[in-house]
Motif scaffolding. Structure first.
Motif, PDB file in Angstrom:
ATOM      1  N   MET A 279     -26.909  18.811   5.286  1.00 55.31           N
ATOM      2  CA  MET A 279     -28.176  19.363   4.808  1.00 55.31           C
ATOM      3  C   MET A 279     -29.248  18.284   4.764  1.00 55.31           C
ATOM      4  N   ARG A 280     -28.901  17.073   4.354  1.00 54.38           N
ATOM      5  CA  ARG A 280     -29.883  15.975   4.346  1.00 54.38           C
ATOM      6  C   ARG A 280     -30.399  15.716   5.766  1.00 54.38           C
ATOM      7  N   ILE A 281     -29.493  15.736   6.725  1.00 51.05           N
ATOM      8  CA  ILE A 281     -29.895  15.545   8.119  1.00 51.05           C
ATOM      9  C   ILE A 281     -30.830  16.666   8.560  1.00 51.05           C
ATOM     10  N   HIS A 282     -30.479  17.896   8.204  1.00 53.44           N
ATOM     11  CA  HIS A 282     -31.285  19.055   8.613  1.00 53.44           C
ATOM     12  C   HIS A 282     -32.683  19.010   8.001  1.00 53.44           C
ATOM     13  N   LEU A 283     -32.769  18.666   6.729  1.00 51.44           N
ATOM     14  CA  LEU A 283     -34.070  18.631   6.061  1.00 51.44           C
ATOM     15  C   LEU A 283     -34.935  17.495   6.617  1.00 51.44           C
ATOM     16  N   ARG A 284     -34.317  16.339   6.891  1.00 56.27           N
ATOM     17  CA  ARG A 284     -35.079  15.248   7.502  1.00 56.27           C
ATOM     18  C   ARG A 284     -35.561  15.628   8.894  1.00 56.27           C
ATOM     19  N   SER A 285     -34.681  16.258   9.651  1.00 53.45           N
ATOM     20  CA  SER A 285     -35.029  16.677  11.005  1.00 53.45           C
ATOM     21  C   SER A 285     -36.147  17.707  10.990  1.00 53.45           C
ATOM     22  N   SER A 286     -36.027  18.682  10.092  1.00 54.31           N
ATOM     23  CA  SER A 286     -37.036  19.732  10.001  1.00 54.31           C
ATOM     24  C   SER A 286     -38.395  19.161   9.626  1.00 54.31           C
ATOM     25  N   ARG A 287     -38.378  18.244   8.644  1.00 55.15           N
ATOM     26  CA  ARG A 287     -39.647  17.648   8.215  1.00 55.15           C
ATOM     27  C   ARG A 287     -40.245  16.770   9.311  1.00 55.15           C
ATOM     28  N   SER A 288     -39.398  16.015  10.004  1.00 50.59           N
ATOM     29  CA  SER A 288     -39.871  15.151  11.079  1.00 50.59           C
ATOM     30  C   SER A 288     -40.485  15.967  12.217  1.00 50.59           C
ATOM     31  N   THR A 289     -39.813  17.075  12.569  1.00 54.56           N
ATOM     32  CA  THR A 289     -40.325  17.937  13.640  1.00 54.56           C
ATOM     33  C   THR A 289     -41.669  18.533  13.257  1.00 54.56           C
ATOM     34  N   MET A 290     -41.767  18.965  12.012  1.00 53.77           N
ATOM     35  CA  MET A 290     -43.023  19.536  11.537  1.00 53.77           C
ATOM     36  C   MET A 290     -44.142  18.493  11.568  1.00 53.77           C
ATOM     37  N   LEU A 291     -43.870  17.289  11.065  1.00 51.41           N
ATOM     38  CA  LEU A 291     -44.904  16.250  11.024  1.00 51.41           C
ATOM     39  C   LEU A 291     -45.338  15.837  12.432  1.00 51.41           C
ATOM     40  N   ASN A 292     -44.382  15.738  13.356  1.00 50.45           N
ATOM     41  CA  ASN A 292     -44.739  15.400  14.737  1.00 50.45           C
ATOM     42  C   ASN A 292     -45.609  16.481  15.354  1.00 50.45           C
ATOM     43  N   SER A 293     -45.275  17.733  15.063  1.00 48.11           N
ATOM     44  CA  SER A 293     -46.065  18.848  15.588  1.00 48.11           C
ATOM     45  C   SER A 293     -47.483  18.815  15.039  1.00 48.11           C
ATOM     46  N   LEU A 294     -47.587  18.511  13.748  1.00 45.04           N
ATOM     47  CA  LEU A 294     -48.913  18.422  13.131  1.00 45.04           C
ATOM     48  C   LEU A 294     -49.725  17.279  13.734  1.00 45.04           C
ATOM     49  N   ARG A 295     -49.092  16.114  13.917  1.00 36.28           N
ATOM     50  CA  ARG A 295     -49.812  14.969  14.481  1.00 36.28           C
ATOM     51  C   ARG A 295     -50.260  15.250  15.913  1.00 36.28           C
TER      52      ARG A 295
END
Length: 304
Positions: A279-295
Motif C-alpha cells: 500500500m505504501r508503494i501504491h500511494l507513493r506511485s499514485s501521488r508521483s503519477t498525479m504530480l508528474n501529470s500536474l507538472r
C-alpha cells in the motif's frame, strides 16, 4: 461498515421490489444494463446494490447472480434514509464526471444539477458553496459553476492525508477475527481484480469504478466520517484530473491494477505487513503519477 451511498440505497430498494414481484427463488437476475433501468441509476450504483444483496444473503455472489430468497421487510432501507440531499448531489456530480457528461473545464448550472439529483435548487446552492472549498469547482462571475483544475500543492496535501487513513485501514484488518464478513469482501474484490487483469489492456474501461470501490472499501473499515469525506474528494480529484491528459491512460491503469493486486493478495492470505508495504508503494506511485501529470500540464500551459 459505512452505509451505501443514497443512490445505492435507492437502487437496492428498487431491485428488492423487482425480485419480490418478478423473480422466483433460484432465478437469475437481469443484466446490469437492465438492472440500471429498473433501479433508475448507473451501473456503478447497481454493482454497489448487488454487493449489498450478496452480503445480506439475497444473491449468491457478485458472480453467481441468482436469487437465494425472497426479500423481507427488514431488507429495505427506510424512506428516511433515501433523501440525503448532500449525498445525492455528490453522487450525481461524481457519476456525471466519471461518465464524462461533464468534461474538464465544463460549466453547469444549479438548475441542471437540481433536475439530475431531484433536489431543490436551494439544496444545490448550499452543497456547491460548501464543496467549492475543496477547490474543485468555482463560481462563474456571470452565473453558473465551472469544474476547475488544481495545483501540485493541493495534490501533495491530499496525498498525505490519504496515506494516513488508508494505511490505518489495512491495520484495522489485522485486528478482525477469522470469519469476519470483511474477508469475503476481500476475496470478491481480489477475484474481480484478477478477472480484469486477464482482459486486454484496451478493454479495462471498468478500472476507474473498481479503483474507487477498492479504496472506498478500505476507508469504510474505519467507520470514520472524516475519512469518508476525504475519500470522496480523493476519488473525484484523481479520476477527474486524469481526464485532462489521457495519453498514458492504458499503462497507468494497468500499473495501478497490478499494485492493487499486490495489496489484495497478501491481505486475503492474512499477511498484513506485506499488504502495508504494498500500500505504501501504491500511494507513493499514485501521488508521483498525479504530480508528474500536474507538472506536465502546467508546463504545457506556460509554453502556450
Amino acid at each position: 461498515m459505512a452505509k451505501p451511498p443514497t443512490t445505492t440505497r435507492r437502487s437496492i430498494n428498487l431491485l428488492l421490489d423487482h425480485a419480490a414481484n418478478h423473480l422466483d427463488i433460484g432465478a437469475p437476475l437481469p443484466s446490469e444494463t437492465r438492472m440500471a433501468e429498473i433501479a433508475e441509476s448507473s451501473r456503478t450504483a447497481v454493482r454497489g446494490a448487488l454487493r449489498h444483496l450478496a452480503e445480506h444473503g439475497l444473491v449468491a455472489s457478485m458472480k453467481e447472480r441468482y436469487l437465494l430468497r425472497k426479500p423481507r421487510p427488514d431488507d429495505y432501507f427506510d424512506v428516511s434514509e433515501l433523501h440525503s440531499a448532500t449525498e445525492q448531489l455528490q453522487q450525481v456530480l461524481m457519476e456525471r464526471i466519471y461518465e464524462r457528461d461533464l468534461p474538464p473545464g465544463a460549466e453547469f448550472t444549479e438548475a441542471e444539477l437540481s433536475r439530475a439529483a431531484g433536489v431543490s435548487t436551494i439544496a444545490v446552492r448550499e452543497f456547491l458553496i460548501g464543496f467549492s472549498r475543496n477547490g474543485l469547482i468555482s463560481k462563474n462571475p456571470r452565473g453558473g459553476w465551472r469544474l476547475c483544475a488544481f495545483d501540485t500543492k493541493y495534490a501533495q496535501e491530499l496525498g498525505e492525508a490519504r496515506e494516513m487513513f488508508e494505511l490505518k485501514s489495512i491495520e484495522r484488518i489485522a485486528a478482525l477475527p477469522p470469519g469476519d464478513p470483511v474477508f469475503a469482501r476481500l476475496d470478491e474484490l481480489l477475484a474481480r481484480h484478477e478477472a480484469l487483469a486477464g482482459e486486454p489492456a484496451e478493454g479495462r474501461a471498468e478500472f476507474p469504478a473498481l479503483d474507487r470501490e477498492f479504496h472506498t472499501f478500505l476507508i469504510g473499515l474505519l467507520d470514520n466520517r472524516f475519512a469518508e469525506n476525504l475519500n470522496e474528494v480523493v476519488s473525484m480529484v484523481y479520476h477527474y484530473h486524469y481526464q485532462w491528459d489521457k495519453r498514458d491512460e492504458i499503462p497507468r491503469n494497468r500499473h495501478a491494477l497490478q499494485e492493487h493486486l499486490a495489496i489484495l493478495r497478501p491481505l486475503a492470505s492474512g499477511d498484513v505487513p506485506a499488504a502495508l508495504a504494498a500500500m505504501r508503494i501504491h500511494l507513493r506511485s499514485s501521488r508521483s503519477t498525479m504530480l508528474n501529470s500536474l507538472r506536465n500540464r502546467e508546463g504545457r500551459t506556460h509554453a502556450q
